[in-house]
Design an enzyme around this catalytic site. Structure first.
Site, PDB file in Angstrom:
ATOM      1  N   GLU A 170       0.853  -1.194   0.000  1.00  0.00           N
ATOM      2  CA  GLU A 170       0.000   0.000   0.000  1.00  0.00           C
ATOM      3  C   GLU A 170       0.888   1.244   0.000  1.00  0.00           C
ATOM      4  O   GLU A 170       2.008   1.222   0.522  1.00  0.00           O
ATOM      5  CB  GLU A 170      -0.879  -0.100   1.243  1.00  0.00           C
ATOM      6  CG  GLU A 170      -2.079   0.767   1.406  1.00  0.00           C
ATOM      7  CD  GLU A 170      -2.949   1.118   0.212  1.00  0.00           C
ATOM      8  OE1 GLU A 170      -2.419   1.482  -0.852  1.00  0.00           O
ATOM      9  OE2 GLU A 170      -4.172   1.105   0.375  1.00  0.00           O
ATOM     10  N   ASP A 171       0.410   2.317  -0.616  1.00  0.00           N
ATOM     11  CA  ASP A 171       1.175   3.567  -0.584  1.00  0.00           C
ATOM     12  C   ASP A 171       1.030   4.262   0.770  1.00  0.00           C
ATOM     13  O   ASP A 171       2.009   4.696   1.369  1.00  0.00           O
ATOM     14  CB  ASP A 171       0.763   4.498  -1.746  1.00  0.00           C
ATOM     15  CG  ASP A 171      -0.748   4.739  -1.829  1.00  0.00           C
ATOM     16  OD1 ASP A 171      -1.510   4.148  -1.026  1.00  0.00           O
ATOM     17  OD2 ASP A 171      -1.176   5.518  -2.697  1.00  0.00           O
ATOM     18  N   ASP A 204      -4.586   5.622   5.634  1.00  0.00           N
ATOM     19  CA  ASP A 204      -5.168   6.846   6.154  1.00  0.00           C
ATOM     20  C   ASP A 204      -6.288   6.454   7.124  1.00  0.00           C
ATOM     21  O   ASP A 204      -6.012   6.133   8.277  1.00  0.00           O
ATOM     22  CB  ASP A 204      -5.660   7.637   4.927  1.00  0.00           C
ATOM     23  CG  ASP A 204      -6.156   9.026   5.233  1.00  0.00           C
ATOM     24  OD1 ASP A 204      -5.557   9.690   6.080  1.00  0.00           O
ATOM     25  OD2 ASP A 204      -7.147   9.454   4.613  1.00  0.00           O
ATOM     26  N   PHE A 223      -1.885  16.225   3.697  1.00  0.00           N
ATOM     27  CA  PHE A 223      -2.103  15.563   2.413  1.00  0.00           C
ATOM     28  C   PHE A 223      -0.792  15.536   1.645  1.00  0.00           C
ATOM     29  O   PHE A 223      -0.186  16.576   1.388  1.00  0.00           O
ATOM     30  CB  PHE A 223      -3.194  16.247   1.592  1.00  0.00           C
ATOM     31  CG  PHE A 223      -3.658  15.386   0.460  1.00  0.00           C
ATOM     32  CD1 PHE A 223      -4.601  14.383   0.670  1.00  0.00           C
ATOM     33  CD2 PHE A 223      -3.120  15.532  -0.811  1.00  0.00           C
ATOM     34  CE1 PHE A 223      -5.008  13.551  -0.365  1.00  0.00           C
ATOM     35  CE2 PHE A 223      -3.527  14.699  -1.858  1.00  0.00           C
ATOM     36  CZ  PHE A 223      -4.472  13.717  -1.628  1.00  0.00           C
ATOM     37  N   ARG A 269       2.198  12.062  -9.202  1.00  0.00           N
ATOM     38  CA  ARG A 269       2.664  10.713  -8.862  1.00  0.00           C
ATOM     39  C   ARG A 269       4.147  10.558  -9.190  1.00  0.00           C
ATOM     40  O   ARG A 269       4.855   9.779  -8.582  1.00  0.00           O
ATOM     41  CB  ARG A 269       1.899   9.664  -9.672  1.00  0.00           C
ATOM     42  CG  ARG A 269       0.432   9.535  -9.318  1.00  0.00           C
ATOM     43  CD  ARG A 269      -0.148   8.284  -9.972  1.00  0.00           C
ATOM     44  NE  ARG A 269      -1.600   8.286 -10.006  1.00  0.00           N
ATOM     45  CZ  ARG A 269      -2.385   7.909  -8.999  1.00  0.00           C
ATOM     46  NH1 ARG A 269      -1.851   7.521  -7.855  1.00  0.00           N
ATOM     47  NH2 ARG A 269      -3.682   7.923  -9.116  1.00  0.00           N
TER      48      ARG A 269
END
Ligand code: IMP
Ligand code: MG
Length: 177
Positions: free
Chosen positions: A98-99, A102, A151, A164
């Site tokens: 997973e990046d 959250d 963010f 990205r």
């Protein structure tokens, strides 16, 4: 488009050092075994590639796309599988890549779906974790960095599909005017 700026939070160097450490940890934990990395598209592609290069046990890579986000910066809480895996994971040692974790909603919905397919083992490896934002508990075995509630973009992470390609992790600052 709205005005915004980006400041570096985690440099390319720091990322590459930490990812090498995660690779070492995985090599030790899976010695004598094979691992299947499941890359969660699109955010995890850069991390998956870098991590896979640091793993010395036999590796296979597959892709799944599940999204809980629309085009902005807030979670809708809805998770859909947009693209499923190509291969069966039955009997395999699976690590989900997973990046960022959250709220935890995406993984908490995806994990049971994958468990049903009877992998030998199923672990989570995330590049970033925002623990303050967690709404649902997720059992994370490998975590690159805890980050504050900001963010972030870059290294696979997007804002409205952009940024990205940044080689670092940056904080996105939205400016009003
Ligand atoms: P969760 O379901 O709330 O845990 O969110 C997980 C997904 O939301 C990640 O895989 C990202 O695609 C996206 N996301 C969460 N936080 C950020 C962020 O700071 N920047 C970019 N994408 C994010
Ligand atoms: Mg995203």
């Amino acid at each position: 488009m709205d005005n915004h700026s980006i400041s570096v939070l985690i440099s390319e160097d720091e990322l590459s050092k930490r990812i090498a450490e995660l690779g070492e940890q995985i090599n030790a934990d899976y010695e004598g075994k094979e691992v299947t990395l499941i890359c969660i598209l699109k955010g995890s592609i850069f991390f998956t590639c870098e991590l896979a290069k640091r793993i010395s046990v036999p590796v296979t890579i597959d892709f799944i796309q599940a999204s809980s986000y629309g085009s902005g910066t807030s979670s809708s809480g809805v998770v859909k599988i947009k693209k499923d895996l190509d291969e069966s994971i039955e009997g395999k040692n699976v690590i989900i890549i997973e990046d960022i974790i959250d709220s935890g909603n995406t993984l908490s919905r995806l994990l049971p779906l994958l468990k049903e397919r009877n992998p030998e083992s199923l672990e989570v490896c995330t590049l970033l974790d925002k623990p303050e934002r967690r709404e649902v508990e997720v059992d994370v075995k490998y975590n690159g960095f805890n980050i504050p509630d900001e963010f972030v973009v870059g290294y696979g992470l997007d804002y409205d599909q952009k940024y990205r390609n940044l080689p670092f992790i940056g904080v996105l600052h939205l400016e009003e005017n």
